[in-house]
Structures are given as C-alpha cells and as structure tokens.
Design a protein around this motif. Structure first.
Motif, mmCIF file in Angstrom:
data_model
loop_
_atom_site.group_PDB
_atom_site.id
_atom_site.type_symbol
_atom_site.label_atom_id
_atom_site.label_comp_id
_atom_site.label_asym_id
_atom_site.label_seq_id
_atom_site.Cartn_x
_atom_site.Cartn_y
_atom_site.Cartn_z
ATOM 1 N N GLY A 166 0.835 -1.195 0.000
ATOM 2 C CA GLY A 166 0.000 0.000 0.000
ATOM 3 C C GLY A 166 0.866 1.239 0.000
ATOM 4 O O GLY A 166 2.096 1.165 -0.002
ATOM 5 N N TRP A 167 0.221 2.348 -0.014
ATOM 6 C CA TRP A 167 0.907 3.629 0.057
ATOM 7 C C TRP A 167 0.096 4.487 1.027
ATOM 8 O O TRP A 167 -0.884 5.104 0.668
ATOM 9 N N PRO A 168 0.521 4.463 2.331
ATOM 10 C CA PRO A 168 -0.316 5.057 3.374
ATOM 11 C C PRO A 168 -0.425 6.579 3.340
ATOM 12 O O PRO A 168 -1.319 7.131 3.962
ATOM 13 N N ASN A 169 0.459 7.263 2.651
ATOM 14 C CA ASN A 169 0.388 8.719 2.655
ATOM 15 C C ASN A 169 0.865 9.274 1.312
ATOM 16 O O ASN A 169 2.056 9.401 1.070
ATOM 17 N N THR A 170 -0.087 9.593 0.460
ATOM 18 C CA THR A 170 0.247 10.182 -0.838
ATOM 19 C C THR A 170 -0.793 11.240 -1.170
ATOM 20 O O THR A 170 -1.780 11.411 -0.441
#
Length: 145
Positions: free
Chosen positions: A50-54
C-alpha cells in the motif's frame, strides 16, 4: 433617402448598444467560470503493498465567487481519503510564459495494498451549483519507476 438610411442606421446602432448594455449587466454574465484541471492523473503502487500517505492534485483554474470543495470517490477497497481541500473564492490562471498552473486543490490519500491491476477513481470539485470530475488511475504492478 440618405437621411432615412442614416436615421435607420443610428436607430439600429443605438438599439444594439442598449441591447449589449442590458445583456452585459445580466446575472448570467456575472457567473463564475472555473475548470477542474486534474488532467487524468495516474498513481503507481507496487502490487501487494500500500501507500499510506500520498497526494493527488485537484487544481481549479478560472474565476469563482463561492468556495470550491474537492474530493475523490471510487478508491480501491480499503483505501481512504482524509478529505479534499476547500478553495477560497478567487482566480487562478495559467502562467503566460510556461503555461504552469498553481495547484490550489490537494487530496490526501491512503492507498491500501492490492493485487496487480488498475482502479479508476474520480476526482471531483463543486461550488455547490456545478460539479466537475476527472479520472484518477491507480495502477498496482510489480515495479513502479
């Protein structure tokens, strides 16, 4: 004969001037004109992660007199948006030299892990009267460069 033609021309010219003046003062001409300029963005995320902060962009150009709210919908399962931004009334135009546009709308995203594939979300902007949308492609694949 020439006097009649001249009088008719003056009456026509005066009528046109009055009509344009009235049209220019109408509420429709005072309405804001703005455009969501999200430009079909693409985010790549490594499959299985995942990519928790974009972020994604939701810039608006033109002129508007009411606040414009932005957001995103249709994210992949488990993904969230911490909300969009509210853009205060104002103006935002492209730079005449480099055609750049100030990014005045932001979307903070948390992208959940998913298998390889593509998801199309939708960025939206609304002034309460008009809503505009653009696509946000989220691609999960083995490697993102």
């Amino acid at each position: 004969m020439k006097a009649r033609q001249r009088a008719a021309g003056l009456v026509l010219g005066l009528s046109s001037t009055l009509a344009l003046g009235l049209t220019g003062a109408s509420p429709a001409s005072a309405s804001a004109t703005w455009t969501l300029e999200a430009e079909g963005q693409r985010i790549c995320v490594e499959a299985g992660y995942g990519w928790p902060n974009t972020y994604a962009f939701a810039p608006v150009s033109g002129t508007w007199s009411a606040p414009i709210r932005t957001g995103v919908r249709g994210l992949p399962p488990g993904s969230t948006s911490q909300g969009g931004s509210t853009i205060a009334p104002g103006t935002n135009e492209r730079d005449p030299v480099d055609h750049g546009l100030v990014v005045n709308g932001w979307l903070q995203l948390s992208i959940a892990a998913a298998q390889a594939g593509e998801y199309t979300a939708e960025i939206w902007a609304t002034d309460g009267t008009e809503t505009q949308t653009d696509s946000l492609l989220i691609v999960f694949k083995d490697e993102c460069y």
